[in-house]
Design an enzyme around this catalytic site. Structure first.
Site, PDB file in Angstrom:
ATOM      1  N   GLU A   8      -9.213  -0.505   6.835  1.00 24.28           N
ATOM      2  CA  GLU A   8      -8.373   0.523   7.457  1.00 24.28           C
ATOM      3  C   GLU A   8      -9.290   1.359   8.332  1.00 24.28           C
ATOM      4  O   GLU A   8     -10.353   1.807   7.872  1.00 24.28           O
ATOM      5  CB  GLU A   8      -7.753   1.428   6.406  1.00 24.28           C
ATOM      6  CG  GLU A   8      -6.795   0.716   5.477  1.00 24.28           C
ATOM      7  CD  GLU A   8      -6.338   1.627   4.343  1.00 24.28           C
ATOM      8  OE1 GLU A   8      -6.817   2.782   4.243  1.00 24.28           O
ATOM      9  OE2 GLU A   8      -5.525   1.184   3.549  1.00 24.28           O
ATOM     10  N   ARG A  34     -16.050  10.270   3.813  1.00 24.75           N
ATOM     11  CA  ARG A  34     -15.936  10.981   2.535  1.00 24.75           C
ATOM     12  C   ARG A  34     -15.975  10.044   1.325  1.00 24.75           C
ATOM     13  O   ARG A  34     -16.237  10.467   0.224  1.00 24.75           O
ATOM     14  CB  ARG A  34     -14.681  11.835   2.502  1.00 24.75           C
ATOM     15  CG  ARG A  34     -13.412  11.045   2.393  1.00 24.75           C
ATOM     16  CD  ARG A  34     -12.214  11.933   2.250  1.00 24.75           C
ATOM     17  NE  ARG A  34     -11.874  12.571   3.504  1.00 24.75           N
ATOM     18  CZ  ARG A  34     -10.650  13.035   3.776  1.00 24.75           C
ATOM     19  NH1 ARG A  34      -9.707  12.966   2.863  1.00 24.75           N
ATOM     20  NH2 ARG A  34     -10.383  13.586   4.930  1.00 24.75           N
ATOM     21  N   GLU A  82       2.311  -2.110   8.423  1.00 23.79           N
ATOM     22  CA  GLU A  82       2.256  -1.598   7.056  1.00 23.79           C
ATOM     23  C   GLU A  82       3.115  -0.348   7.046  1.00 23.79           C
ATOM     24  O   GLU A  82       2.780   0.655   7.698  1.00 23.79           O
ATOM     25  CB  GLU A  82       0.825  -1.285   6.601  1.00 23.79           C
ATOM     26  CG  GLU A  82       0.829  -0.705   5.187  1.00 23.79           C
ATOM     27  CD  GLU A  82      -0.523  -0.716   4.490  1.00 23.79           C
ATOM     28  OE1 GLU A  82      -1.347  -1.616   4.762  1.00 23.79           O
ATOM     29  OE2 GLU A  82      -0.747   0.193   3.667  1.00 23.79           O
ATOM     30  N   HIS A 113       0.966   3.292   0.235  1.00 24.20           N
ATOM     31  CA  HIS A 113       0.674   4.721   0.115  1.00 24.20           C
ATOM     32  C   HIS A 113       1.450   5.355  -1.024  1.00 24.20           C
ATOM     33  O   HIS A 113       2.675   5.358  -1.028  1.00 24.20           O
ATOM     34  CB  HIS A 113       0.916   5.511   1.397  1.00 24.20           C
ATOM     35  CG  HIS A 113      -0.064   6.642   1.520  1.00 24.20           C
ATOM     36  ND1 HIS A 113       0.094   7.810   0.825  1.00 24.20           N
ATOM     37  CD2 HIS A 113      -1.239   6.740   2.168  1.00 24.20           C
ATOM     38  CE1 HIS A 113      -0.943   8.591   1.076  1.00 24.20           C
ATOM     39  NE2 HIS A 113      -1.771   7.969   1.888  1.00 24.20           N
ATOM     40  N   HIS A 129     -11.537   5.065  -3.833  1.00 26.64           N
ATOM     41  CA  HIS A 129     -11.819   6.149  -4.775  1.00 26.64           C
ATOM     42  C   HIS A 129     -12.873   5.796  -5.822  1.00 26.64           C
ATOM     43  O   HIS A 129     -13.327   6.674  -6.550  1.00 26.64           O
ATOM     44  CB  HIS A 129     -10.525   6.688  -5.365  1.00 26.64           C
ATOM     45  CG  HIS A 129      -9.686   7.292  -4.282  1.00 26.64           C
ATOM     46  ND1 HIS A 129     -10.166   8.299  -3.467  1.00 26.64           N
ATOM     47  CD2 HIS A 129      -8.454   6.980  -3.810  1.00 26.64           C
ATOM     48  CE1 HIS A 129      -9.242   8.599  -2.565  1.00 26.64           C
ATOM     49  NE2 HIS A 129      -8.209   7.813  -2.756  1.00 26.64           N
ATOM     50  N   THR A 160      -4.313   9.805   4.184  1.00 24.03           N
ATOM     51  CA  THR A 160      -3.647   9.492   5.452  1.00 24.03           C
ATOM     52  C   THR A 160      -2.204   9.984   5.380  1.00 24.03           C
ATOM     53  O   THR A 160      -1.393   9.436   4.649  1.00 24.03           O
ATOM     54  CB  THR A 160      -3.703   7.974   5.703  1.00 24.03           C
ATOM     55  OG1 THR A 160      -5.041   7.553   5.496  1.00 24.03           O
ATOM     56  CG2 THR A 160      -3.288   7.630   7.120  1.00 24.03           C
ATOM     57  N   HIS A 194     -11.162   2.029   3.491  1.00 26.33           N
ATOM     58  CA  HIS A 194     -10.923   2.868   4.666  1.00 26.33           C
ATOM     59  C   HIS A 194     -12.241   3.548   5.028  1.00 26.33           C
ATOM     60  O   HIS A 194     -12.724   4.401   4.287  1.00 26.33           O
ATOM     61  CB  HIS A 194      -9.847   3.913   4.324  1.00 26.33           C
ATOM     62  CG  HIS A 194      -9.426   4.752   5.489  1.00 26.33           C
ATOM     63  ND1 HIS A 194      -8.424   5.675   5.405  1.00 26.33           N
ATOM     64  CD2 HIS A 194      -9.873   4.804   6.775  1.00 26.33           C
ATOM     65  CE1 HIS A 194      -8.258   6.264   6.587  1.00 26.33           C
ATOM     66  NE2 HIS A 194      -9.145   5.754   7.428  1.00 26.33           N
ATOM     67  N   ARG A 201     -13.602   6.135   6.821  1.00 24.41           N
ATOM     68  CA  ARG A 201     -13.142   7.339   7.515  1.00 24.41           C
ATOM     69  C   ARG A 201     -14.234   7.890   8.419  1.00 24.41           C
ATOM     70  O   ARG A 201     -15.416   7.727   8.134  1.00 24.41           O
ATOM     71  CB  ARG A 201     -12.757   8.415   6.493  1.00 24.41           C
ATOM     72  CG  ARG A 201     -11.424   8.170   5.856  1.00 24.41           C
ATOM     73  CD  ARG A 201     -11.093   9.292   4.892  1.00 24.41           C
ATOM     74  NE  ARG A 201      -9.706   9.217   4.496  1.00 24.41           N
ATOM     75  CZ  ARG A 201      -8.711   9.794   5.146  1.00 24.41           C
ATOM     76  NH1 ARG A 201      -8.937  10.515   6.216  1.00 24.41           N
ATOM     77  NH2 ARG A 201      -7.481   9.667   4.722  1.00 24.41           N
ATOM     78  N   ASN A 208      -7.112  -1.055  -2.976  1.00 28.18           N
ATOM     79  CA  ASN A 208      -7.933  -0.139  -2.182  1.00 28.18           C
ATOM     80  C   ASN A 208      -8.945   0.533  -3.125  1.00 28.18           C
ATOM     81  O   ASN A 208      -8.552   1.224  -4.072  1.00 28.18           O
ATOM     82  CB  ASN A 208      -6.999   0.892  -1.526  1.00 28.18           C
ATOM     83  CG  ASN A 208      -7.754   1.878  -0.680  1.00 28.18           C
ATOM     84  OD1 ASN A 208      -8.815   2.353  -1.081  1.00 28.18           O
ATOM     85  ND2 ASN A 208      -7.233   2.203   0.477  1.00 28.18           N
TER      86      ASN A 208
END
Ligand code: PXP
Length: 243
Positions: A75, A54, A156, A195, A13, A106, A48, A50, A10
């Site tokens: 996602e 962000r 998941e 996660h 970031h 999340t 993801h 969002r 992922n």
């Protein structure tokens, strides 16, 4: 035969670092880091999009959908807006997640039990676009069964709670994860997890029954500050392969 666990990296970031300067810098180049993750052994890239944008932006989804060196896992919240984007950009997988603008990350799983009526047609539409669907859920029997009933391809399992627990409480949460994984597999659903996973937790999670995929982000990007994303992904691959 040795069990193979697909590693989804992922990269949200990486985009976070760009967005903290309001998207005014040409760096970091997301596609460069996607390629580095793939060189390190990533078998899927996860992003993801969002609602509050962000980190990942629509332009990132557009770029990665065009230049995807490995399958792309999007996602997203189960909303009409996101359905429109999935239709346009056709990720290989969609992972349906809950959306709450105020959360830091999340925080809970999607309540498939409660949202069954709305999720069933949405999943059907996404699958007609050729997209496979996983449901990001808490490891409970009811959520697994509901995921099967809405026609998902995989679940998941949310590992966020288990990761933070210790001692007997961690054992109890592990039991829930293992039971949910076993049930999902018996219903023909793929078993994914994610996660909060780091090196220590990854060594444990690889023992989850029927586990076929993990999605890991924050830890790998933080580790990359030391010696690059390729190296941090490579180390994680080694752990998942039991090396
Ligand atoms: N899987 C899902 C569904 C997520 O929402 C996230 C966080 O975006 C992850 C995996 C990765 O979590 P982390 O960044 O803590 O590794």
């Amino acid at each position: 035969m040795k069990k193979k666990i697909r590693l989804g990296v992922n990269v949200d970031h990486v985009a976070t670092l760009r967005q903290v300067r309001g998207d005014t810098t040409p760096y970091p180049d997301l596609l460069h880091f996607v390629k580095e993750a793939v060189k390190g052994g990533a078998e899927q890239i996860t992003i993801h999009l969002r609602e509050d944008r962000r980190h990942i932006q629509l332009k990132d989804l557009a770029q990665l959908s065009k230049h995807r060196p490995v399958p792309l896992n999007l996602e997203m919240g189960a909303t009409p807006e996101m359905l429109k984007f999935a239709r346009k950009y056709r990720p290989d997988w969609v992972c349906l997640v809950p959306e709450n603008r105020r959360e830091l990350t999340t925080e809970g799983g999607l309540d498939v039990v409660r949202r069954k009526a709305g999720l069933t047609p949405l999943i059907d539409k996404l699958q007609r676009f050729g997209i496979e669907i996983s449901m990001f859920i808490e490891p409970s029997r009811e959520q697994v069964v509901a995921s099967f009933e809405v026609g998902a391809d995989a679940v998941e399992l949310h590992t966020g709670r288990w990761v933070r627990l210790t001692g007997a409480a961690k054992q109890r949460e592990w039991k829930r994860l293992a039971e949910a994984a076993t049930l999902a597999h018996s219903l023909g659903l793929g078993v994914h997890a994610g996660h909060g996973l780091d090196t220590q937790q990854a060594k444990l999670i690889r023992r989850l029954p029927h586990l076929r995929e993990v999605n890991i982000g924050h830890f790998l990007v933080c580790e990359a500050l030391k010696d690059g994303l390729k190296a941090s992904v490579r180390r994680m691959k080694g752990i998942l392969e039991g090396r």
